[in-house]
Design an enzyme around this catalytic site. Sequence first.
Site, short mmCIF file in Angstrom:
data_model
loop_
_atom_site.label_atom_id
_atom_site.label_comp_id
_atom_site.label_asym_id
_atom_site.label_seq_id
_atom_site.Cartn_x
_atom_site.Cartn_y
_atom_site.Cartn_z
N SER A 38 0.80 -1.23 0.00
CA SER A 38 0.00 0.00 0.00
C SER A 38 0.83 1.28 0.00
CB SER A 38 -0.97 0.00 1.18
OG SER A 38 -0.25 0.12 2.37
N LYS A 60 -6.73 3.60 8.62
CA LYS A 60 -5.79 4.56 8.05
C LYS A 60 -6.39 5.96 8.04
CE LYS A 60 -3.39 1.27 5.08
NZ LYS A 60 -3.26 0.74 3.72
#
Length: 851
Positions: free
Chosen positions: A742, A785
């Site tokens: 990511s 996140k």
Amino acid sequence: MAAGSAIQIPSRLPLLLTHESVLLPGSTMRTSVDSPRNMQLVRSRLLKGTSLRSTIIGVIPNTSDPTSDCDDLPNLHRIGTAALAVQVVGSNWPKPHYTLLVTGLCRFQVLQLLKEKPYPVAEVQQLDRLEQFTNGHKSEEELGELSEQFYKYAVQLVELLDMSVPAVAKLRRLLDNLPREALPDILTSIIRTTNQEKLQILDAVRLEERFKMTIPLLVRQIEGLKLLQKTRKSKQDDDKRIVAIRPNRRISHGSMTEDEEEEEDYDDVVMLEKKIRTSSMSEQALKVCLKEIKRLKKMPQSMPEYALTRNYLELMVELPWNKSTKDRLEIRAARIVLDNDHYAMEKLKKRVLEYLAVRQLKNNLKGPILCFVGPPGVGKTSVGRSIAKTLGREFHRIALGGVCDQSDIRGHRRTYVGSMPGRIINGLKTVGVNNPVFLLDEVDKLAKSLQGDPAAALLEVLDPEQNHSFTDHYLNVAFDLSQVLFIATANTTATIPPALLDRMEVIQVPGYTQEEKLEIAHRHLIPKQLELHGLTPQQIQIPQVTTLGIITRYTREAGVRALDRKLGAICRAVAVKVAEGQHKEAKPDRAEVGEGEDCKEHITEDVKPESISDAADLALPPEMPILIDFHALKDILGPPMYDMEVSGRLSQPGVAIGLAWTPLGGEIMFVEASRMDGEGQLTLTGQLGDVMKESAHLAISWLRSNAKRYQLTNASGSFDLLDNTDIHLHFPAGAVTKDGPSAGVTIVTCLASLFSGRLVCSDVAMTGEITLRGLVLPVGGIKDKVLAAHRAGLKRIIIPQRNEKDLEEIAAHVRQELSFVLAGCLEEVLNAAFDGGFAAQARHEHLNSKL
Ligand code: ADP
């Protein structure tokens, strides 16, 4: 010793006082010499003499405490055994210590003590005729039947032993060869007898009396041996030697304390049997227990197995075979309890209520096991506790973190030394009912080892089809676990073995937003801490801005555990002030509120109650309530631990903010890049996994192939970015291992900034996997996140387009405060990451050609 002659012992004998044992004529004894008197005797009589064998000493059994041997001579036993000192071993260093081997010759009587120091010497009279022992002279007529009877018992005893053992065969021969008169003394010292009994035999000067006293001891030993052989048929070799067993209670009727103890133990065993019969254990368990208790009754207590069997039976009786609490499940009440105990966590509470509702309607517990997965401190354990409360069930937490032995779950077999039941059975014993709520904490931290896989053992526990007959190795009988409600918790599903995960229904418990934390603190944590520290709201006041300050500047976590600890620290500090103030007379005048530099704009301007820092002056008792402002916060917790460092770190090209997911929640991550003259090498630091390294290579390749389009050049102005240039990429924190795809978009952005010399916007964070062709692929952990970015005060978040659906899970107010850029390709990412976009000169041509 010359046979045939009547040997006389000297009329004066030095006396050795023994403490632990009684020496009988005809037997040999090793005794440790440690008292000063005995030491003196050994030194002056045995070590200085020319020949040891000529040294005859008197051994007096002295049962008094050895320490009392120091000053006055204790009252000596009247009768002792004259003995030959056969051997002395020992050393003088570091401390003199000797061991003496003595062989008993005959009894003597102390007539008069001649001297006491340095060791006692007495005038003695010989009681036994020594020649009895040395020649084969028989005197059956004198003893008649008694001696014959004794002989028979002695033979019977020896025959119970294994003749193939040389010592036993020798003993058998001795029985025939030795004069009968010598047998009582010799056999008494061989068989298991107490010192008291030996002393009685020593005192029995008349032979007839001695025979009479020894026969019951012999019979007792025979009975004991027989029992032992019966109960331990499988372990026959243990019986091959004369086994020291304790006297059998059925034979000994003496009034000794040991017997009393045994009597008591026997009563206990009877009680245990009664308990077993009246307990509600399963038929199979009852059968096993009755068999064991039968064995126990016959077993001498000195056998190690006795204690093991007893512990086992006691556990079996204690287990809640049929004892349960009554469920009082009412969904409406359950909802109230869950809401009262926990703020937010709507999804989790909803799922738990569904689960409970199904249980209520179906009236059984078969179904998936709930597994709460989320960062630490988000209330997983505490929800488990609330579920137990709503059901009116007992709660028990089983910590599985670091468990690597399957016996931890399933117990050890009873043959194993130090065996014990597993945690499940132990837990049931602790709660005392068979339908508790068991919280299997940290199932993701089970480990494998040589001792087996505990996760595999858990499979059986958690499988509703199997757990009605869970067999712990220690119990060795099935126990029904089907009524137990299991709930598991974990930080991540990644490390839960797939087979185990398959049996569980995972409910994600994400971290909290700052607003949620604020509410949790004021509704739950602060009242709890106040109560814990004996404070009242009249004594301490923590305004919301202060709590927010703690959340943002003193903690960085997904849960609320550190926040709870900080609040605890504040309460402790205030408790000291309050306690000190109670000793002072309240004064009407109040100190002025100090104005520290670090008082931030949040602080209420007109602070009425006194701040804790001002209360430091003990002359003035603090005015209640003590207000916790930023000033006080700094005094108690020290300078803020976390600063909004974001903007400062983005002040030069080559830095971008990525978003990472860890089992502890989401995190923001600065990716830094620098370039230098070199040969086109890429250096990566920050403990990266392989996937992350590949992302870095992908990013470089994509940028190199698009360098012209975006006008990216190296230091010498060439579009070949790696020409004469080395690149270094670093991912703080360097000590933490990182992996995953990511970070791809962040690396591209960071390098684009480096080569273009432009700054990345300081309030942008991003996440997304990249492909070689510049597409942005979806990633996991979006909610955590986003929360991390929100915590860090970032405003714009770039996420992959296909992750749009994940945004729905995020609370509306968080979403409102952030702007999301949904990127499908790297071009969109770069445009969003730089102020004014990242359009390139050559872009038109490219776009045209595309069109
Ligand atoms: P976990 O098991 O997830 O690591 P805990 O259940 O031990 O966390 O929670 C830590 C503390 O935080 C507990 O004292 C708990 O009461 C409190 N807590 C966590 N979440 C909430 C919440 N939503 N509402 C109230 N208290 C909470």
